[in-house]
Design an enzyme around this catalytic site. Structure first.
Site, PDB file in Angstrom:
ATOM      1  N   ILE A 214     -36.150 -28.122 -23.844  1.00 29.08           N
ATOM      2  CA  ILE A 214     -35.819 -28.638 -22.485  1.00 29.08           C
ATOM      3  C   ILE A 214     -34.029 -29.104 -23.153  1.00 29.08           C
ATOM      4  O   ILE A 214     -34.662 -30.038 -23.766  1.00 29.08           O
ATOM      5  CB  ILE A 214     -36.520 -29.255 -21.751  1.00 29.08           C
ATOM      6  CG1 ILE A 214     -36.311 -29.019 -20.887  1.00 29.08           C
ATOM      7  CG2 ILE A 214     -36.842 -31.096 -22.801  1.00 29.08           C
ATOM      8  CD1 ILE A 214     -36.856 -28.000 -19.821  1.00 29.08           C
ATOM      9  N   HIS A 215     -33.041 -28.753 -22.835  1.00 30.63           N
ATOM     10  CA  HIS A 215     -31.906 -29.825 -23.204  1.00 30.63           C
ATOM     11  C   HIS A 215     -31.007 -29.816 -21.809  1.00 30.63           C
ATOM     12  O   HIS A 215     -29.555 -30.595 -22.367  1.00 30.63           O
ATOM     13  CB  HIS A 215     -31.370 -29.223 -24.772  1.00 30.63           C
ATOM     14  CG  HIS A 215     -30.491 -27.945 -24.253  1.00 30.63           C
ATOM     15  ND1 HIS A 215     -31.581 -27.187 -24.173  1.00 30.63           N
ATOM     16  CD2 HIS A 215     -29.625 -27.906 -24.594  1.00 30.63           C
ATOM     17  CE1 HIS A 215     -30.689 -25.858 -24.517  1.00 30.63           C
ATOM     18  NE2 HIS A 215     -28.727 -26.293 -24.768  1.00 30.63           N
ATOM     19  N   ARG A 216     -30.525 -29.228 -21.061  1.00 28.63           N
ATOM     20  CA  ARG A 216     -30.096 -28.289 -20.398  1.00 28.63           C
ATOM     21  C   ARG A 216     -29.354 -30.178 -19.242  1.00 28.63           C
ATOM     22  O   ARG A 216     -30.233 -30.536 -18.580  1.00 28.63           O
ATOM     23  CB  ARG A 216     -30.220 -27.991 -19.084  1.00 28.63           C
ATOM     24  CG  ARG A 216     -29.876 -26.365 -19.521  1.00 28.63           C
ATOM     25  CD  ARG A 216     -28.890 -25.426 -18.879  1.00 28.63           C
ATOM     26  NE  ARG A 216     -28.866 -24.538 -19.852  1.00 28.63           N
ATOM     27  CZ  ARG A 216     -28.076 -24.409 -21.088  1.00 28.63           C
ATOM     28  NH1 ARG A 216     -27.013 -24.741 -20.499  1.00 28.63           N
ATOM     29  NH2 ARG A 216     -28.526 -23.168 -21.687  1.00 28.63           N
ATOM     30  N   ARG A 256     -29.775 -34.804 -26.755  1.00 27.45           N
ATOM     31  CA  ARG A 256     -29.927 -35.334 -25.985  1.00 27.45           C
ATOM     32  C   ARG A 256     -31.307 -35.705 -24.993  1.00 27.45           C
ATOM     33  O   ARG A 256     -31.137 -36.687 -24.172  1.00 27.45           O
ATOM     34  CB  ARG A 256     -29.077 -34.158 -25.162  1.00 27.45           C
ATOM     35  CG  ARG A 256     -28.488 -34.309 -23.560  1.00 27.45           C
ATOM     36  CD  ARG A 256     -27.954 -32.607 -22.804  1.00 27.45           C
ATOM     37  NE  ARG A 256     -27.013 -32.728 -22.903  1.00 27.45           N
ATOM     38  CZ  ARG A 256     -25.985 -33.175 -22.540  1.00 27.45           C
ATOM     39  NH1 ARG A 256     -26.126 -34.268 -21.820  1.00 27.45           N
ATOM     40  NH2 ARG A 256     -24.222 -33.158 -22.915  1.00 27.45           N
TER      41      ARG A 256
END
Ligand code: UD1
Length: 381
Positions: A214-216, A256
């Site tokens: 997950i990183h968006r 992030r």
């Protein structure tokens, strides 16, 4: 035949490197025709997001490193542009190849299209052109639209990309449906991938774990959404344990995501999920090995949807929009957004063998780079 042509490939962020590697190999086969330089913008500078990929993908060291680093979108794009302009003025390439949809892509396309040397701009080839999510809140969508508008050769991974570009008025002459160089990498390195010992290192066995990434920005920069995702992981964990009490969730954590989970004081809750293992971001070989042997993958990445389709691994995508329709129509991918009920339903389907099987799209054949370099050769000579 006329003199050697100089080609510069620009990469900067993790998802670029596996798209470049097959093209680099293919250009090397034609070294009497091409002088190929690799420029790394430095958008991703962590060893775990960059250097390890060069090593895993047998890529040579970049010829030029711009050291752009992080910053706001404007800062990062501006830094890359300023540095890349110097490179272009000095090297005077015959063609610049940009990849995907990251800030490095748009920055370098803008530089080439505005420089006037030898009486014109520098031709730009865009690898992975034409994809559209139709969601302009995604920075990647803006990068795609602008880069495609500026590019002279548009190399496309799937048919929807051709339709999108024609709809935007792009001339047919610039459009090449070549397939996916990301899959070329997967095919080429399949032996190396299967010999990775990452499962052993993490104490996992085949099919006994779920892979998550997950990183968006839309998912992790927003407290509510990140909290929702953690709640989804908690629910998936509970559901999966019903079917297999040994199940683990493996989450290689993006910088992030780590930064935002700390900022929102959510890291503890994430790490408290009973059977969740967080790891450093994985290198290429280890990551694809983890993907190949997992029960299913939960992700908000674009590329992983394609890789999972090729490997026929069930993929639950935590996004509202999509730009790779073949992975959904033909492949093993399902668009779930942050809909907990749907995700749990699909988890149960996967464990009970009822989930769709998925087919491999025709152009995922490991030969995209061959087609791309052939087109470049025809164009430049
Ligand atoms: C970028 C791409 C995204 C791609 C992703 C893959 C853009 C707009 N986005 O997002 O499309 O899916 O890469 O990883 O180009 N950071 C580090 N170390 C690094 C790089 C970044 O710690 O080596 C940190 C930065 O300080 C920053 C955050 O990670 O706060 C985000 O980095 P950035 O490159 O801006 O965007 P990504 O989220 O990685």
């Amino acid at each position: 035949m006329s003199k050697k042509k100089k080609i510069i490939s620009v990469v900067g962020a993790r998802p670029n490197f596996m798209k470049l590697a097959p093209i680099e190999r293919e250009l090397k086969k034609h070294r009497s025709l091409f002088n190929h330089l690799i420029v790394h913008t430095g958008q991703h500078y962590d060893h775990r997001l960059s250097k390890v990929f060069f090593k895993d993908l047998d890529l040579p060291e970049p010829d030029i490193y711009l050291g752009a680093g992080s910053g706001s979108h404007a800062e990062q794009t501006a830094k890359i542009m300023t540095e890349f302009e110097k490179v272009v003025l000095k090297e005077k390439p015959d063609l610049v190849i940009v990849f995907g949809d990251v800030n490095s892509t748009i920055a370098c396309a803008l530089v080439c299209s505005k420089i006037h040397h030898a009486g014109g701009t520098i031709p730009i080839a865009h690898v992975e052109a034409g994809l559209r999510s139709f969601d302009n809140t995604m920075p990647e969508e803006i990068n795609r639209i602008v880069t495609d508008a500026l590019s002279d050769m548009l190399f496309i991974t799937e048919r929807a990309g051709v339709e999108n570009l024609l709809e935007e008025g792009v001339s047919k002459k610039k459009i090449y449906l070549t397939g996916d160089t990301m899959i070329d990498s997967l095919v080429h390195f399949s032996k190396k991938i299967s010999s990775s010992d990452v499962l052993k290192r993490l104490g996992l066995s085949k099919q006994s774990y779920i892979l998550a990434t997950i990183h968006r920005p839309v998912n992790v920069d927003n407290r509510q959404n990140l909290e929702k995702i953690i709640s989804i992981f908690e629910k998936i964990s509970k559901e999966a344990l019903k079917f297999n009490p040994e199940t683990k969730i493996v989450l290689p954590i993006h910088p992030r995501t780590l930064k935002m989970a700390e900022k929102f004081s959510l890291l503890k809750r994430l790490k408290n999920i009973k059977n969740l293992i967080t790891t450093e971001p994985a290198g290429y070989t280890d990551f694809i090995k983890l993907l190949t042997d997992c029960k299913f993958v939960v992700t908000d990445s674009g590329g992983i949807q394609e890789e999972a389709t090729f490997l026929k691994i069930p993929c639950l995508t935590l996004r509202e929009s999509f730009e790779r329709p073949e992975t959904l129509i033909l492949g093993s991918n399902t668009l779930c957004g942050l809909n907990e009920n749907l995700i749990i339903k699909k988890t149960a389907e996967i464990y009970s063998g009822k989930y769709k099987k998925g087919k491999i799209p025709r152009l995922m054949d490991g030969k995209a780079a061959q087609r791309i370099v052939k087109a470049i050769k025809t164009r430049l000579f």
